[in-house]
Design an enzyme around this catalytic site. Structure first.
Site, PDB file in Angstrom:
ATOM      1  N   ASP A  27      -7.944   8.276  14.216  1.00 53.25           N
ATOM      2  CA  ASP A  27      -7.920   8.287  12.752  1.00 53.25           C
ATOM      3  C   ASP A  27      -8.810   7.172  12.210  1.00 53.25           C
ATOM      4  O   ASP A  27      -8.379   6.376  11.370  1.00 53.25           O
ATOM      5  CB  ASP A  27      -6.469   8.137  12.266  1.00 53.25           C
ATOM      6  CG  ASP A  27      -6.316   8.497  10.788  1.00 53.25           C
ATOM      7  OD1 ASP A  27      -7.210   9.178  10.247  1.00 53.25           O
ATOM      8  OD2 ASP A  27      -5.307   8.088  10.186  1.00 53.25           O
ATOM      9  N   VAL A  80      -3.369  -7.774   8.297  1.00 47.75           N
ATOM     10  CA  VAL A  80      -4.778  -8.081   8.070  1.00 47.75           C
ATOM     11  C   VAL A  80      -5.006  -8.152   6.572  1.00 47.75           C
ATOM     12  O   VAL A  80      -4.786  -7.170   5.864  1.00 47.75           O
ATOM     13  CB  VAL A  80      -5.690  -6.994   8.679  1.00 47.75           C
ATOM     14  CG1 VAL A  80      -7.154  -7.308   8.385  1.00 47.75           C
ATOM     15  CG2 VAL A  80      -5.456  -6.876  10.171  1.00 47.75           C
ATOM     16  N   GLY A  96       0.820  -1.208   0.000  1.00 48.74           N
ATOM     17  CA  GLY A  96       0.000   0.000   0.000  1.00 48.74           C
ATOM     18  C   GLY A  96       0.847   1.247   0.000  1.00 48.74           C
ATOM     19  O   GLY A  96       2.043   1.230   0.315  1.00 48.74           O
ATOM     20  N   VAL A 113       3.140   0.981   2.999  1.00 49.44           N
ATOM     21  CA  VAL A 113       2.875  -0.164   3.863  1.00 49.44           C
ATOM     22  C   VAL A 113       3.455  -1.404   3.200  1.00 49.44           C
ATOM     23  O   VAL A 113       3.277  -1.611   2.001  1.00 49.44           O
ATOM     24  CB  VAL A 113       1.359  -0.348   4.099  1.00 49.44           C
ATOM     25  CG1 VAL A 113       1.129  -1.480   5.081  1.00 49.44           C
ATOM     26  CG2 VAL A 113       0.738   0.931   4.604  1.00 49.44           C
ATOM     27  N   ASP A 157      -4.004   0.319  12.836  1.00 43.92           N
ATOM     28  CA  ASP A 157      -3.338   1.613  13.038  1.00 43.92           C
ATOM     29  C   ASP A 157      -3.546   2.255  14.402  1.00 43.92           C
ATOM     30  O   ASP A 157      -3.382   3.470  14.532  1.00 43.92           O
ATOM     31  CB  ASP A 157      -3.772   2.622  11.961  1.00 43.92           C
ATOM     32  CG  ASP A 157      -2.788   2.642  10.802  1.00 43.92           C
ATOM     33  OD1 ASP A 157      -1.971   1.714  10.724  1.00 43.92           O
ATOM     34  OD2 ASP A 157      -2.829   3.580   9.998  1.00 43.92           O
ATOM     35  N   PRO A 202     -12.467   4.445   6.649  1.00 39.06           N
ATOM     36  CA  PRO A 202     -12.603   3.137   6.011  1.00 39.06           C
ATOM     37  C   PRO A 202     -11.267   2.420   5.787  1.00 39.06           C
ATOM     38  O   PRO A 202     -11.192   1.210   5.982  1.00 39.06           O
ATOM     39  CB  PRO A 202     -13.273   3.472   4.679  1.00 39.06           C
ATOM     40  CG  PRO A 202     -14.057   4.703   4.957  1.00 39.06           C
ATOM     41  CD  PRO A 202     -13.242   5.483   5.954  1.00 39.06           C
ATOM     42  N   MET A 251       0.902   9.134   4.262  1.00 40.44           N
ATOM     43  CA  MET A 251       1.898   9.101   5.330  1.00 40.44           C
ATOM     44  C   MET A 251       3.145   8.338   4.946  1.00 40.44           C
ATOM     45  O   MET A 251       4.199   8.524   5.527  1.00 40.44           O
ATOM     46  CB  MET A 251       1.302   8.429   6.564  1.00 40.44           C
ATOM     47  CG  MET A 251       0.112   9.139   7.127  1.00 40.44           C
ATOM     48  SD  MET A 251       0.648  10.418   8.222  1.00 40.44           S
ATOM     49  CE  MET A 251       1.178   9.401   9.585  1.00 40.44           C
ATOM     50  N   GLY A 309       0.293   5.446   0.919  1.00 46.25           N
ATOM     51  CA  GLY A 309      -0.642   6.470   1.395  1.00 46.25           C
ATOM     52  C   GLY A 309       0.072   7.783   1.590  1.00 46.25           C
ATOM     53  O   GLY A 309       1.267   7.896   1.313  1.00 46.25           O
ATOM     54  N   GLU A 331      -0.104  -6.278  13.204  1.00 48.04           N
ATOM     55  CA  GLU A 331      -0.695  -7.525  12.743  1.00 48.04           C
ATOM     56  C   GLU A 331      -1.098  -7.341  11.277  1.00 48.04           C
ATOM     57  O   GLU A 331      -1.682  -6.335  10.909  1.00 48.04           O
ATOM     58  CB  GLU A 331      -1.937  -7.800  13.612  1.00 48.04           C
ATOM     59  CG  GLU A 331      -2.701  -9.033  13.232  1.00 48.04           C
ATOM     60  CD  GLU A 331      -3.983  -9.174  14.079  1.00 48.04           C
ATOM     61  OE1 GLU A 331      -4.054  -8.564  15.168  1.00 48.04           O
ATOM     62  OE2 GLU A 331      -4.891  -9.872  13.627  1.00 48.04           O
TER      63      GLU A 331
END
Lengths: 188, 882
Positions: free
Chosen positions: B216, B174, B100, B107, B237, B219, B104, B102, B172
């Site tokens: 924060d 997900v 991912g 990921v 998060d 979705p 920030m 984003g 963790e």
């Protein structure tokens, strides 16, 4: 709006002699230029010719609050924008030229793309080199060209910025661009 | 070509310029008669032959727009190359792949070897945050985070920093999709959605019980995965937002895409405050409300587009003050998307509306209360209401009463409430009376007259009210309130006045003018456009009113930068302005001033001058020479002369302008003129007089605003810079110290303006040879720059360089190693953040060369190294250190 006040205030601080302010404007300027350019790409303006100077102007309108900014701020802003735009265009032209030399015929150089408009573009890399050469001898003239050519600044704003009279700027401009033209044609 | 001497260059330039003034056929004989030597003459002739080509080809740069977009992209990529290639490992974790990206950071899916082998998700935060404080804030919550254990909470294992100093969080892993996507993809109905949402609330409740606020919820932080065939939402998060929230707001400005990062849509009003310290569990309730809103109607309570187009201040204001519509109201405005939305919920639109209307509307709205004391106090209460809804019992949430809403309105409006309410009353009363008077054909003539009178009265009153709201003081939320109020008024008045074009045009002019005075140009435009349209459509309209509409819209176009359009409109206005009464002529003069401003903005100085002269004549004729009303035009003329560098002339006009204004120091316009006068004096080298004006301006600002107001401080700073110019180092120093102290007190220790103030003070100290003090100040600047801008930012490099140079100039051998280290660091930051050959980089390298050149450091190898780097960068232009 934050962006407005931010750049407007930074310009005020520049006027008050705060050197770090101009550096803080550059990333904001890049971001805005990027956003405008991206918008042009997406919208119907695609493929049309857009003058970098118009882009700079648009960025100015977006970033600086017209009502709060003084006339001087506009000049300061444009001078920084001219520097940034010069870097952008020259490094891009340089990369393209390099790509053309090394990487086969993948890309058309800038000047070929402009045949239709009747406007001929000049070799920006050569111009940049010539400008550096001019700056060695007469830094002010090089600044005049930078601000005029890359940001489309009005002569009177340039004069204000450089602290010289309008007629001096006009003289500088005529001489410098002629000198540059010769330099590009002869040695470029 | 032989190198010309400087004298020859001079000669060439002079002859070239003169020759250009002469027709080309006569140039040869002109050069013959000039007596120039062969070298000079050859050079001039050569240049003249290139002049036409230069005219044709060198004016402004032109390239196709897509090439520009690409060029900007590339330049940005190379200038702000934050995006390093994906690392192979982060800390002790082996990276498997990036999953991912984003705002920030990135990921990654990674594998942990010890103490146990497992897959984890790693969030690697972008450069630019202060890693130490991120980690410190995380550490503060680590214990609490470790105590969390809930099936719907994704565990956070660890946080650390990479070798490059980027913070990361280990969580963790997900394997799931966003809850909103999951629901839509599977066409979940309202009950199923509520069931999933209930689990999310359970996770948040658990966290709150352990003392953790998520901060924060959105979705992308609530992922749904399948466990044993059942969908399980997992909130990820935890702890990340708190650790990284500091300065998040400022960072939004520095995104690479020119798009906001972060997700303001889910931010609670108290989080949208600048300091963001006062956040509690009820902020999460708010975000849960936004999430529920979206799950129910597939849209956000505040229009995302409006949010993202708004500036940061405006955005925060929207979040703090904009009352969102109920979910069903929102749904009703979605048209086609509403049908789609219903389909995604496996139902018809009408059924969906019925299902949500009432209780669910109120449950959501109770979460979204601006005042958090009116929200659900705990997640348990929210869960309770959801449970009652599921069992068809009455819910605690209910529609707010009229009195409550009125009270809220008053509270929001605070200082404006009196003025604003009166404006409302006048508007409504005016409208009502015009409607009453307009009834009945027989009375139509009288009605028209009454209408005109009422109209005039409304406008005069409105203008007075509005003028009392000084835009210069009405910043931030207050502007918002006034604007909202005007918007509301406009919306209500519009339809009522549809049959009364004259009144409508007039009211819209007033509203448009007010918005324009508040710098709300986009909002002002439709009103002014409509008013012009109405005036033009009137059969027997008033010329003066039409001219006024043209004038206002023309002024607006000027502020919007549409100078051509502005000029056109203003010229029309000027043509139409009646010239009978004094008042008429004054208005004509005002239009001329405005036109002059447009022309000045276009850089058409001489055309502008013509307008100004005409306007000045009119003003002086109507009001008399030296009258108060002539001040604006005198000010503008003075600005014109400053622009031309004619500071002496500017000075005299500024003085006339001040005399006309009466020189009372309690008017902001007067103070601006005084400050301008100071600048024109400074530019002439009349430092003492400039100082006197600066001091007056400062006194005035201190009086009507406050000594701590940014405007007062800006003047103080200008004053200090002026003193420095005069060599009055000690005074300059003490003033800079005062400015610094005030900035710290009013803006806080960590404000960017404090940083520039530190740099200014450091330079003043340095100029006096107070190296030790200067060093101390620059050290503070370095620390602050690192905190404010991160560890790889040009502003930090500037401070590092300054500190390095100061250490070098102490001439104390013991300081040299540190000086070298700092300057090298500055160079490397400049090199990684600025384009190649940037003057800052070169100047800093030159500073390094100077260090290597001192006897004690004499290190030929290093000196040669710097020399060759400088030589590779081309000719030296400017030898100033940044």
């Amino acid at each position: 709006m934050e962006e407005h006040t931010d750049v407007t205030q930074l310009l005020d601080r520049m006027r008050d002699g705060d050197a770090s302010a101009s550096e803080a404007i550059i990333p904001l300027l890049y971001t805005e230029l990027r956003a405008i350019a991206a918008h042009c790409l997406k919208s119907e303006r695609r493929g049309h010719t857009l003058q970098p100077t118009a882009l700079v102007h648009e960025a100015f309108l977006k970033l600086v609050d017209q009502k709060k900014a003084g006339f001087r701020s506009r000049g300061h802003f444009m001078a920084i924008a001219a520097m940034v735009m010069r870097r952008i265009l020259v490094s891009h032209a340089g990369k393209r030229a390099a790509a053309k030399r090394g990487g086969g015929a993948a890309r058309v150089p800038l000047d070929d793309e402009l045949g239709a408009g009747g406007e001929r573009n000049i070799d920006l890399v050569a111009l940049d080199e010539a400008l550096n050469k001019l700056a060695e001898r007469d830094a002010r003239k090089a600044k005049v060209v930078e601000q005029r050519f890359f940001a489309g600044m009005e002569m009177n704003h340039i004069a204000e910025n450089l602290g010289v009279s309008l007629s001096t700027v006009k003289r500088d401009w005529e001489y410098a661009r002629t000198w540059l033209m010769r330099e590009i044609e002869c040695c470029g | 070509m032989a190198e010309l001497t400087p004298e020859q260059h001079q000669q060439v330039e002079e002859l070239f310029e003169k020759a250009l003034q002469i027709e080309s056929e006569l140039r040869r004989s002109f050069l013959d008669s000039s007596g120039a030597g062969p070298v000079v003459r050859g050079e001039v002739e050569s240049l003249l032959s290139y002049h036409p080509a230069a005219r044709d080809n060198i004016e402004t740069a032109v390239v196709p727009s897509d090439a520009i977009a690409e060029a900007v992209d590339k330049a940005m990529a190379s200038d702000f190359a934050h995006r390093a290639p994906d690392p192979a490992t982060i800390g002790p974790y082996n990276i498997i792949e990036r999953i991912g990206e984003g705002g920030m950071g990135s990921v990654y899916l990674a594998e942990q070897e010890k103490p146990l082998r497992r897959r984890v998700a790693i969030k690697l935060i972008k450069l630019g945050m202060d890693t130490r404080s991120v980690i410190a804030r995380f550490e503060a919550e680590r214990q609490a985070l470790a105590r969390m254990s809930h099936p719907n909470v994704a565990r956070v294992f660890d946080a650390g920093s990479t070798e490059n100093g980027r913070p990361y969080f280990v969580m963790e892993y997900v394997e799931g999709v966003r809850i909103t996507d999951y629901c839509d993809m599977n066409r979940l109905g309202i009950s199923e959605r509520l069931a999933l949402f209930g689990q999310v609330c359970g996770a948040i409740q658990h966290a709150h019980q352990k003392g953790i606020i998520h901060r924060d919820i959105k979705p992308s932080n609530v992922l749904v995965c399948q466990e044993d065939g059942n969908p399980i939402p997992k909130v990820i998060d935890f702890g990340v937002a708190k650790a990284t929230s500091h300065r998040l707001t400022e960072r939004t400005l520095f995104t690479e895409q020119g798009v906001l990062i972060g997700t303001p849509e889910y931010m609670s009003p108290e989080q949208a405050k600048i300091d963001d310290v006062d956040v509690d569990t009820r902020s999460d309730i708010y975000s849960l409300g936004v999430l529920l809103y979206e799950l129910l109607v597939g849209a956000l309570p505040i229009d995302t587009k409006a949010l993202r187009q708004a500036g940061l201040d405006e955005l925060h204001r929207l979040i703090r003050e904009h009352d969102p519509p109920k979910p069903t109201t929102r749904l009703a405005t979605l048209s086609d998307r509403a049908v789609e939305c219903a389909q995604q919920r496996g139902t018809e639109l009408s059924t969906l509306m019925r299902r949500i209307r009432g209780d669910l509307d109120w449950i959501v709205m109770k979460c979204l209360e601006k005042d958090r004391s009116r929200r659900y106090a705990t997640t348990a209460e929210l869960l309770g209401d959801l449970d009652r809804f599921a069992h068809h019992q009455p819910v605690a949430a209910c529609p707010p009463s009229v009195i409550y809403r009125a009270r809220k309105f008053v509270r929001r409006n605070r200082g404006f409430v009196v003025a604003a309410t009166i404006v409302m009353i006048v508007l409504t009363a005016g409208v009502v009376s015009t409607i009453i008077f307009a009834v009945g054909e027989s009375r139509q003539r009288a009605a028209v007259q009454m209408q005109a009178d009422t109209n005039k009265a409304i406008n005069e009153f409105l203008n007075k009210m509005i003028a009392s709201v000084d835009p210069k003081k009405a910043k931030g939320r207050d502007v918002g309130i006034l604007r909202d109020l005007l918007k509301e008024a406009a919306a209500e008045v519009g339809p009522e006045l549809s049959g009364k074009p004259r009144v409508e045009a007039s009211v819209r002019r007033t509203i448009g003018l007010t918005l324009m005075n508040l710098s709300l140009y986009v909002e002002a435009a439709p009103h002014l456009e409509r008013s012009l349209e109405l005036e033009q459509s009137l059969q027997r309209g008033s010329r003066a009113d039409l001219a006024e509409s043209l004038h206002l819209l023309g002024s607006l176009r000027d502020y919007q930068g549409q100078y051509d359009e502005g000029e056109k409109l203003l010229r029309k206005a000027i043509g139409l302005r009646p010239r009978n009464s004094q008042d008429d002529r004054a208005k004509l003069g005002a239009s001329l001033i405005k036109l002059a401003e447009v022309l000045l903005n276009e850089g058409r100085l001489e055309d502008a001058k013509e307008c100004m002269d005409e306007s000045r004549q009119i003003h002086e004729k109507v009001f008399g020479q030296g009258a108060k009303e002539t001040a604006p035009i005198l000010n503008l003329l003075a600005v014109y002369h400053s622009q031309r560098g004619e500071y002496e002339h500017a000075e005299s006009l500024f003085r006339k302008c001040l005399a006309a204004r009466g020189e009372s120091l309690d008017d902001v316009d007067t103070l601006v003129t005084i400050y301008n006068l100071g600048i024109s004096l400074k530019e002439q080298g009349k430092y003492d007089e400039a100082e006197a004006q600066y001091r007056r301006a400062r006194e005035g600002y201190s009086h009507i605003l406050s000594p701590d107001h940014p405007a007062s401080l800006a003047v103080s700073n200008a004053l200090a810079v002026l003193m420095e110019k005069q060599g009055r180092h000690a005074e300059s120093e003490s003033l800079q110290r005062e400015v610094l102290a005030t900035l710290r007190r009013t803006l806080g220790e960590r404000h960017p303006r404090v940083l520039s103030s530190l740099n200014n003070l450091g330079s003043v100290l340095f100029a006096q040879g107070k190296y030790q003090e200067s060093i101390a100040i620059f050290r503070e600047a370095v620390d602050l720059a690192r905190e404010v801008h991160g560890s790889n930012h040009p502003v930090l490099a500037i401070s590092l360089g300054q500190l390095g140079f100061t250490l070098r100039d102490t001439k104390d051998v013991a300081n040299y190693p540190e000086s070298e280290r700092l300057i090298l660091k500055a160079v490397s930051i400049f090199e990684s953040t600025l384009p190649k050959k940037h003057p800052y980089t070169l100047n800093t390298l030159r500073g390094l060369r100077r260090l290597y050149a001192v006897d004690a450091m004499n290190d030929p190898a290093k000196l040669a190294g710097v020399e060759s780097r400088l030589a590779a960068s081309g000719p030296e232009i400017d030898d100033k250190e940044p």
